[in-house]
Write an enzyme that holds these catalytic residues in place. Sequence first.
Site, PDB file in Angstrom:
ATOM      1  N   LYS A 146       3.452  27.496  22.886  1.00  0.00           N
ATOM      2  CA  LYS A 146       2.284  26.987  23.825  1.00  0.00           C
ATOM      3  C   LYS A 146       3.243  27.073  25.251  1.00  0.00           C
ATOM      4  O   LYS A 146       4.781  26.510  25.510  1.00  0.00           O
ATOM      5  CB  LYS A 146       2.042  25.710  23.869  1.00  0.00           C
ATOM      6  CG  LYS A 146       1.210  24.984  25.387  1.00  0.00           C
ATOM      7  CD  LYS A 146       0.690  23.210  24.953  1.00  0.00           C
ATOM      8  CE  LYS A 146       0.500  22.929  26.189  1.00  0.00           C
ATOM      9  NZ  LYS A 146      -0.413  21.053  25.453  1.00  0.00           N
ATOM     10  N   ASP A 179       1.072  16.533  21.565  1.00  0.00           N
ATOM     11  CA  ASP A 179       2.345  17.003  21.257  1.00  0.00           C
ATOM     12  C   ASP A 179       3.329  15.851  22.506  1.00  0.00           C
ATOM     13  O   ASP A 179       3.842  14.886  22.915  1.00  0.00           O
ATOM     14  CB  ASP A 179       2.042  16.767  23.371  1.00  0.00           C
ATOM     15  CG  ASP A 179       0.668  18.694  23.056  1.00  0.00           C
ATOM     16  OD1 ASP A 179      -0.153  18.548  22.735  1.00  0.00           O
ATOM     17  OD2 ASP A 179       1.260  19.280  23.753  1.00  0.00           O
ATOM     18  N   LYS A 199       6.511  24.839  22.132  1.00  0.00           N
ATOM     19  CA  LYS A 199       5.847  24.518  23.944  1.00  0.00           C
ATOM     20  C   LYS A 199       7.240  24.411  24.741  1.00  0.00           C
ATOM     21  O   LYS A 199       8.279  23.649  24.222  1.00  0.00           O
ATOM     22  CB  LYS A 199       5.700  23.154  23.689  1.00  0.00           C
ATOM     23  CG  LYS A 199       4.549  22.988  25.664  1.00  0.00           C
ATOM     24  CD  LYS A 199       3.849  21.616  25.011  1.00  0.00           C
ATOM     25  CE  LYS A 199       3.414  21.447  25.914  1.00  0.00           C
ATOM     26  NZ  LYS A 199       2.579  19.925  26.568  1.00  0.00           N
TER      27      LYS A 199
END
Length: 260
Positions: free
Chosen positions: A205, A94, A166
């Site tokens: 996400k 991430d 994300k």
Amino acid sequence: MKYSYSDLAKMIDHSLLHPTMTDAELEAGCKVAAQYQVASVCIKPYAVKQAVEWLRGSGVLVGCVIGFPHGNSSTESKRYETELACKDGANEIDMVINIGKAMSGDWDYVEADVKAVCDEAHKHGAKVKVIFENDYLTNGGAGIGGDDFKRKLCSLCERAGADWVKTSTGYGFVKQADGSYNYKGATEHDLALMRASCSPAVQVKAAGGVRDLDGLIKVRDLGGTRCGATATAAMMDEYRRREASGEQAGATGEIGAGGY
């Protein structure tokens, strides 16, 4: 029930990122992730190797944050951090974009920064989630409005090889008019926008602001496939309670109200 237990549990990246978390707390968090059979833990770089051992045989993946939480590391630092995390056993990465460069309109830099991490991770068989930090992007930048800014980032990240886009880190606090700091994190608007701005090859996400089962279901309804969460036990215990009582798990909660 609209979704099975596994459908929802395998959306959760159990977040173990608070800066004060001790080794004992990280281990306990990995045990929670294994108990509830979530998709992954999302953990700090130094703890990846240990998390791999704690989760061995559980079926839960180990994710690692890179350039976290503000994205300000040099591209080579992010790439090397990714290399180390993957060698320690991380299955997912991430990373945070360079927000200042994006706000400056230096799109070539931002894309190269993302691509360096994606290329390194993919070389090791890991997948990459690219964090925008949408709370900082509400008013846009570089001469374009907030929504167009996020759309541009979606296109850029897809070209660079991202597996997910994300919404947030969960730590993107913005100074408010009263001097306090707060954030919204994932919002329904942003999740829908990001899903519509990427091809089906790129997943979405949510992170930040999803604190209960209804919020998790709403993320799923909006096309999100992963959700960063600390309230994993509360969410999935509520699922079991509703399942046992015959209640439907409906998306009646609100997301984007802050808190990770």
